[in-house]
Motif scaffolding. Structure first.
Motif, PDB file in Angstrom:
ATOM      1  N   LEU A 144       0.829  -1.197   0.000  1.00 23.50           N
ATOM      2  CA  LEU A 144       0.000   0.000   0.000  1.00 23.50           C
ATOM      3  C   LEU A 144       0.868   1.255   0.000  1.00 23.50           C
ATOM      4  CD1 LEU A 144      -2.758  -1.029   2.544  1.00 23.50           C
ATOM      5  CD2 LEU A 144      -3.221  -0.021   0.296  1.00 23.50           C
ATOM      6  N   VAL A 145       0.353   2.289  -0.641  1.00 24.56           N
ATOM      7  CA  VAL A 145       0.975   3.615  -0.617  1.00 24.56           C
ATOM      8  C   VAL A 145      -0.032   4.585  -0.026  1.00 24.56           C
ATOM      9  CG1 VAL A 145       1.921   5.499  -1.999  1.00 24.56           C
ATOM     10  CG2 VAL A 145       2.416   3.135  -2.620  1.00 24.56           C
ATOM     11  N   ARG A 146       0.402   5.383   0.927  1.00 30.06           N
ATOM     12  CA  ARG A 146      -0.482   6.382   1.514  1.00 30.06           C
ATOM     13  C   ARG A 146      -1.008   7.322   0.437  1.00 30.06           C
ATOM     14  NH1 ARG A 146       3.389   5.014   5.114  1.00 30.06           N
ATOM     15  NH2 ARG A 146       2.778   4.765   7.316  1.00 30.06           N
ATOM     16  N   ALA A 147      -2.267   7.728   0.587  1.00 31.08           N
ATOM     17  CA  ALA A 147      -2.901   8.574  -0.424  1.00 31.08           C
ATOM     18  C   ALA A 147      -2.108   9.850  -0.668  1.00 31.08           C
ATOM     19  CB  ALA A 147      -4.323   8.903   0.014  1.00 31.08           C
ATOM     20  N   ALA A 148      -1.527  10.406   0.402  1.00 31.46           N
ATOM     21  CA  ALA A 148      -0.766  11.643   0.256  1.00 31.46           C
ATOM     22  C   ALA A 148       0.492  11.459  -0.571  1.00 31.46           C
ATOM     23  CB  ALA A 148      -0.396  12.195   1.642  1.00 31.46           C
ATOM     24  N   ASP A 149       0.955  10.214  -0.682  1.00 30.66           N
ATOM     25  CA  ASP A 149       2.183   9.918  -1.423  1.00 30.66           C
ATOM     26  C   ASP A 149       1.903   9.324  -2.793  1.00 30.66           C
ATOM     27  OD1 ASP A 149       3.676  10.750   0.810  1.00 30.66           O
ATOM     28  OD2 ASP A 149       3.588   8.746   1.704  1.00 30.66           O
ATOM     29  N   ALA A 150       0.635   9.200  -3.156  1.00 29.51           N
ATOM     30  CA  ALA A 150       0.255   8.584  -4.433  1.00 29.51           C
ATOM     31  C   ALA A 150      -0.420   9.613  -5.332  1.00 29.51           C
ATOM     32  CB  ALA A 150      -0.684   7.403  -4.201  1.00 29.51           C
ATOM     33  N   SER A 151      -0.288   9.409  -6.617  1.00 25.83           N
ATOM     34  CA  SER A 151      -0.957  10.262  -7.596  1.00 25.83           C
ATOM     35  C   SER A 151      -1.785   9.370  -8.506  1.00 25.83           C
ATOM     36  CB  SER A 151       0.063  11.067  -8.404  1.00 25.83           C
ATOM     37  OG  SER A 151      -0.588  11.866  -9.377  1.00 25.83           O
ATOM     38  N   VAL A 152      -3.003   9.078  -8.059  1.00 24.30           N
ATOM     39  CA  VAL A 152      -3.916   8.235  -8.824  1.00 24.30           C
ATOM     40  C   VAL A 152      -4.986   9.136  -9.427  1.00 24.30           C
ATOM     41  CG1 VAL A 152      -5.591   6.361  -8.711  1.00 24.30           C
ATOM     42  CG2 VAL A 152      -3.485   6.229  -7.369  1.00 24.30           C
ATOM     43  N   ASN A 153      -5.070   9.157 -10.753  1.00 34.76           N
ATOM     44  CA  ASN A 153      -6.039  10.013 -11.430  1.00 34.76           C
ATOM     45  C   ASN A 153      -6.534   9.334 -12.700  1.00 34.76           C
ATOM     46  OD1 ASN A 153      -4.096  10.619 -13.580  1.00 34.76           O
ATOM     47  ND2 ASN A 153      -3.054  11.863 -12.036  1.00 34.76           N
ATOM     48  N   ALA A 154      -7.312  10.047 -13.482  1.00 35.64           N
ATOM     49  CA  ALA A 154      -7.930   9.456 -14.676  1.00 35.64           C
ATOM     50  C   ALA A 154      -6.907   8.950 -15.674  1.00 35.64           C
ATOM     51  CB  ALA A 154      -8.855  10.475 -15.343  1.00 35.64           C
ATOM     52  N   ASP A 155      -5.731   9.571 -15.720  1.00 36.00           N
ATOM     53  CA  ASP A 155      -4.713   9.172 -16.690  1.00 36.00           C
ATOM     54  C   ASP A 155      -3.809   8.045 -16.207  1.00 36.00           C
ATOM     55  OD1 ASP A 155      -5.523  11.012 -18.631  1.00 36.00           O
ATOM     56  OD2 ASP A 155      -4.313  12.606 -17.741  1.00 36.00           O
ATOM     57  N   THR A 156      -3.991   7.610 -14.964  1.00 32.71           N
ATOM     58  CA  THR A 156      -3.129   6.570 -14.414  1.00 32.71           C
ATOM     59  C   THR A 156      -3.310   5.261 -15.181  1.00 32.71           C
ATOM     60  OG1 THR A 156      -3.183   7.567 -12.205  1.00 32.71           O
ATOM     61  CG2 THR A 156      -2.567   5.249 -12.344  1.00 32.71           C
ATOM     62  N   ALA A 157      -2.196   4.710 -15.661  1.00 28.19           N
ATOM     63  CA  ALA A 157      -2.236   3.463 -16.439  1.00 28.19           C
ATOM     64  C   ALA A 157      -2.287   2.250 -15.515  1.00 28.19           C
ATOM     65  CB  ALA A 157      -1.027   3.373 -17.351  1.00 28.19           C
ATOM     66  N   ILE A 158      -3.010   1.227 -15.965  1.00 31.25           N
ATOM     67  CA  ILE A 158      -3.139  -0.037 -15.243  1.00 31.25           C
ATOM     68  C   ILE A 158      -2.914  -1.156 -16.251  1.00 31.25           C
ATOM     69  CG2 ILE A 158      -5.656   0.185 -15.509  1.00 31.25           C
ATOM     70  CD1 ILE A 158      -5.987  -1.486 -12.971  1.00 31.25           C
ATOM     71  N   ALA A 159      -2.023  -2.108 -15.942  1.00 35.70           N
ATOM     72  CA  ALA A 159      -1.665  -3.130 -16.938  1.00 35.70           C
ATOM     73  C   ALA A 159      -1.225  -4.419 -16.265  1.00 35.70           C
ATOM     74  CB  ALA A 159      -0.553  -2.611 -17.846  1.00 35.70           C
ATOM     75  N   LEU A 160      -1.430  -5.514 -16.966  1.00 31.72           N
ATOM     76  CA  LEU A 160      -1.038  -6.843 -16.485  1.00 31.72           C
ATOM     77  C   LEU A 160      -0.419  -7.629 -17.622  1.00 31.72           C
ATOM     78  CD1 LEU A 160      -1.504  -9.114 -14.112  1.00 31.72           C
ATOM     79  CD2 LEU A 160      -3.237  -9.929 -15.713  1.00 31.72           C
ATOM     80  N   THR A 161       0.689  -8.307 -17.339  1.00 30.10           N
ATOM     81  CA  THR A 161       1.273  -9.261 -18.284  1.00 30.10           C
ATOM     82  C   THR A 161       1.294 -10.641 -17.648  1.00 30.10           C
ATOM     83  OG1 THR A 161       3.552  -8.894 -17.518  1.00 30.10           O
ATOM     84  CG2 THR A 161       2.736  -7.476 -19.305  1.00 30.10           C
ATOM     85  N   VAL A 162       1.250 -11.636 -18.485  1.00 30.64           N
ATOM     86  CA  VAL A 162       1.409 -13.033 -18.054  1.00 30.64           C
ATOM     87  C   VAL A 162       2.561 -13.619 -18.853  1.00 30.64           C
ATOM     88  CG1 VAL A 162       0.355 -15.306 -17.871  1.00 30.64           C
ATOM     89  CG2 VAL A 162      -1.023 -13.255 -17.436  1.00 30.64           C
ATOM     90  N   ASN A 163       3.601 -14.030 -18.150  1.00 32.07           N
ATOM     91  CA  ASN A 163       4.818 -14.528 -18.804  1.00 32.07           C
ATOM     92  C   ASN A 163       5.362 -13.517 -19.816  1.00 32.07           C
ATOM     93  OD1 ASN A 163       4.463 -16.966 -17.342  1.00 32.07           O
ATOM     94  ND2 ASN A 163       3.136 -17.765 -18.948  1.00 32.07           N
ATOM     95  N   GLY A 164       5.245 -12.238 -19.457  1.00 30.25           N
ATOM     96  CA  GLY A 164       5.768 -11.171 -20.299  1.00 30.25           C
ATOM     97  C   GLY A 164       4.860 -10.736 -21.430  1.00 30.25           C
ATOM     98  N   GLN A 165       3.737 -11.414 -21.620  1.00 36.14           N
ATOM     99  CA  GLN A 165       2.819 -11.076 -22.700  1.00 36.14           C
ATOM    100  C   GLN A 165       1.655 -10.233 -22.179  1.00 36.14           C
ATOM    101  OE1 GLN A 165       3.605 -11.931 -25.948  1.00 36.14           O
ATOM    102  NE2 GLN A 165       5.478 -12.556 -24.882  1.00 36.14           N
ATOM    103  N   PRO A 166       1.333  -9.111 -22.854  1.00 35.49           N
ATOM    104  CA  PRO A 166       0.253  -8.243 -22.389  1.00 35.49           C
ATOM    105  C   PRO A 166      -1.095  -8.970 -22.344  1.00 35.49           C
ATOM    106  CG  PRO A 166       1.578  -7.144 -24.059  1.00 35.49           C
ATOM    107  CD  PRO A 166       1.998  -8.579 -24.060  1.00 35.49           C
TER     108      PRO A 166
END
Length: 232
Positions: A144-166
């Motif tokens: 976890l990251v404290r909210a004051a130390d995080a910058s989560v907004n509409a442009d924040t990217a979210i991604a997952l790979t499996v064995n290096g493949q998107p």
């Protein structure tokens, strides 16, 4: 008070910079990205709905380490669902949308692991589908990251790979119901309290994993989550 059995161990999530966040409840939002709703056979901006996982389903993984999740019993179709996790630091009921963010303690990367075949069977029968969602190690989570130390907004990217493949890739701004709305809706149904975690929904691209697979989950600005699927 004298306990007749040993108390279960506390469930905690490590915090970047030190300390542990104690987990009370785990709320999950279903179908909260448009493209994921479509791939699951639904369309439109339906009201948000929730399911819960027991706190002891949480599988914390420290930054820089690779956690291990055992392939669960009863299933032949274990799916990954990448999610932004919101940690609640101040509780309340009927929280207004405009006040919701003051209740956020911090953020983490999470995975809502799903026994898809069992979930689908329960849906067809009109029965509760906790057996597809709420099982041991089904809620991996990074630091976890404290909210004051995080910058989560509409442009924040979210991604997952499996064995290096998107597999999954999107942005937080594509949530159907944003974080303040999710908190407001959840607090109308339950009294939120410090220690609650809210898994906010997954983008499109959910798919099966098998023993030996390595999952790498990332959300910009947060510690990444690395997870290896192990045999039963």
């Amino acid at each position: 008070m004298s306990l007749v059995l040993a108390a279960p161990p506390a469930i905690t999530v490590p915090v970047r910079g030190g300390g542990e966040f104690p987990v009370r409840r785990v709320y999950c939002v279903g179908r909260n990205y448009v493209e994921h709703a479509i791939e699951m056979g639904h369309t439109g901006r339906e009201p948000p709905f929730f399911f819960l996982k027991p706190a002891d389903n949480v599988l914390p993984v420290r930054e820089g380490e690779t956690g291990t999740m055992r392939y669960p019993t009863l299933t032949q179709s274990l799916h990954h669902e990448l999610e932004l996790v919101v940690a609640i630091g101040e509780g309340g009921s009927d929280i207004p949308v405009e006040q919701a963010m003051r209740h956020v303690w911090g953020y983490a990367v999470g995975l809502d692991m799903t026994r898809r075949d069992l979930q689908n069977d329960m849906k067809k029968q009109g029965r509760p589908w906790e057996i597809g969602k709420a099982f041991e190690e089904s809620a991996p989570i990074g630091e976890l990251v404290r909210a004051a130390d995080a910058s989560v907004n509409a442009d924040t990217a979210i991604a997952l790979t499996v064995n290096g493949q998107p597999r999954q890739a999107s942005r937080i701004g594509k949530l159907i119901w944003g974080i303040p709305e999710v908190i407001a809706h959840a607090s109308a149904a339950w009294t939120l309290a410090p220690g609650d975690l809210i898994y906010t929904g997954t983008p499109e691209g959910v798919a099966a994993v098998v023993p030996g697979d390595l999952l790498e989950a990332r959300i910009d600005g947060l510690p990444s989550l690395s997870l290896r699927i192990a045999p039963r």
